[in-house]
Design an enzyme around this catalytic site. Sequence first.
Site, PDB file in Angstrom:
ATOM      1  CE  LYS A   1      18.705  36.814  53.305  1.00 46.15           C
ATOM      2  NZ  LYS A   1      18.053  37.798  52.428  1.00 46.15           N
TER       3      LYS A   1
ATOM      4  CG  ASP B   1      15.304  37.193  50.395  1.00 45.37           C
ATOM      5  OD1 ASP B   1      15.389  37.237  49.153  1.00 45.37           O
ATOM      6  OD2 ASP B   1      15.641  38.151  51.133  1.00 45.37           O
TER       7      ASP B   1
ATOM      8  CD  GLU C   1      12.358  39.332  50.594  1.00 46.23           C
ATOM      9  OE1 GLU C   1      11.525  39.042  51.477  1.00 46.23           O
ATOM     10  OE2 GLU C   1      13.361  40.038  50.827  1.00 46.23           O
TER      11      GLU C   1
ATOM     12  CD  GLU D   1      16.010  43.108  49.049  1.00 43.37           C
ATOM     13  OE1 GLU D   1      15.270  42.295  49.609  1.00 43.37           O
ATOM     14  OE2 GLU D   1      17.217  43.186  49.285  1.00 43.37           O
TER      15      GLU D   1
ATOM     16  CG  ASP E   1      15.037  49.738  52.409  1.00 41.23           C
ATOM     17  OD1 ASP E   1      14.983  50.846  52.999  1.00 41.23           O
ATOM     18  OD2 ASP E   1      15.681  48.780  52.832  1.00 41.23           O
TER      19      ASP E   1
ATOM     20  CG  HIS F   1      14.218  45.414  52.092  1.00 39.89           C
ATOM     21  ND1 HIS F   1      15.268  46.308  52.142  1.00 39.89           N
ATOM     22  CD2 HIS F   1      14.768  44.186  52.193  1.00 39.89           C
ATOM     23  CE1 HIS F   1      16.397  45.638  52.249  1.00 39.89           C
ATOM     24  NE2 HIS F   1      16.135  44.348  52.286  1.00 39.89           N
TER      25      HIS F   1
ATOM     26  CD  GLU G   1      13.647  42.286  55.904  1.00 43.30           C
ATOM     27  OE1 GLU G   1      13.362  43.172  55.080  1.00 43.30           O
ATOM     28  OE2 GLU G   1      14.393  41.312  55.640  1.00 43.30           O
TER      29      GLU G   1
HETATM   30 CA    CA Z   1      15.487  40.439  50.809  1.00 42.20          CA
END
Ligand code: CA
Length: 376
Positions: free
Chosen positions: A166, A194, A220, A246, A269, A296, A329
């Site tokens: 992250k 991300d 991301e 996503e 997703d 995702h 993922e």
């Molecule tokens: Ca993400």
Amino acid sequence: MKITDVRTYLLESPLQRPFAYSRGWADRRSAVLVEISTDDGLIGWGEAFGPGRMAIGALKLVRPLLIGADPLAIEKIWDDLYGRFRDHGSKGPLIDALSAIDIALWDIKGKHFKLPVHRLMGGPLRTSVPAYASGLFRYRDGDIETNLVKEAERHLARGFRAMKMKVGFGVEADAKAVKTVRKTIGSDISLMIDANGAYDAVNAIRLAHRIDDCDVAWFEEPVPPEDIEGYLEVKARQPIPVAGGEAEFTRFGFRDILARRAMDIIQPDICAAGGFSECKKIADMAHAFGIRCSPHTWGTAIAISASLHWLALLPNTTSALYPIPPLLEWDCTEHGIRDALLTDALRPVDGVAKIPEAPGLGVEIDREVVRKFEIQ
Ligand code: CA
């Protein structure tokens, strides 16, 4: 065969160790499950990415339209439901609900024909996929760098050859964190970042330049999902491939991203973008535009299994002797519901996950677990 019942379950599990991403703290995990029954006695399970009560509300709204319908005519059901609500529900909870229904119907279809979903849809193109460890959030205890180093080492020890961390906590803090993780994992492991849309284009570009020696495989959600101009600017003005999607829905939402070439990698997703039926279309569209698709995945055993069947169907980019493998993922954060519903067959071993081979989704749902975590 006819649909006789549609039941919804909202599950919740508190976190022992709350974690933060760029837009806030999480202190619980939730799951939205749907169970569709038929007069043949077959049952299909689906899952919606979210959001909790809103997705449950949408599922209850469409329930009367499903009772009595032919569960094998999935394309017709999808089209009828989307058409009925499109003026007010072409994105968001209604499409999350539609995704869960579509997944449950494919589960039924697979059980009816005694084939795994990916075989009914023309696969498999591959029987296993590499997984990447998705984690490296922030915690209240310990210092940031030590936590990141320890967690990255755990992912390496489990055999992952790729991981995602992250960012979005401030350019300088992010740059320091990314350099720490890259140093920890060495140069052979893929590293993705991300930001969950926390930056504007200016700061996303600044961060990318600050870490240009870290060989980041993708950046991301550098900017919020609705800022397509921002995506284009980030793509044009820094060297890291840009990923996102996503928070996008249906072939119509992705059409605009693809036509404008706003991302290098799209990440629908399957539990949000429209289920199997829609995600197959989205992936094929991306292939035609020469844009990669990397699903995702952020849910329980149903979401993971659905993503794996879909990964078995993704077209290769490109048709080469050594194509770029699509990645699963693998959420490495705490999730009591996911862990209680998961079976070992779905877990990656040495960083590689097998595509399920049992009929339908190939997932048995433990009703005791559903009862234990159900909140409504
Ligand atoms: Ca993400």
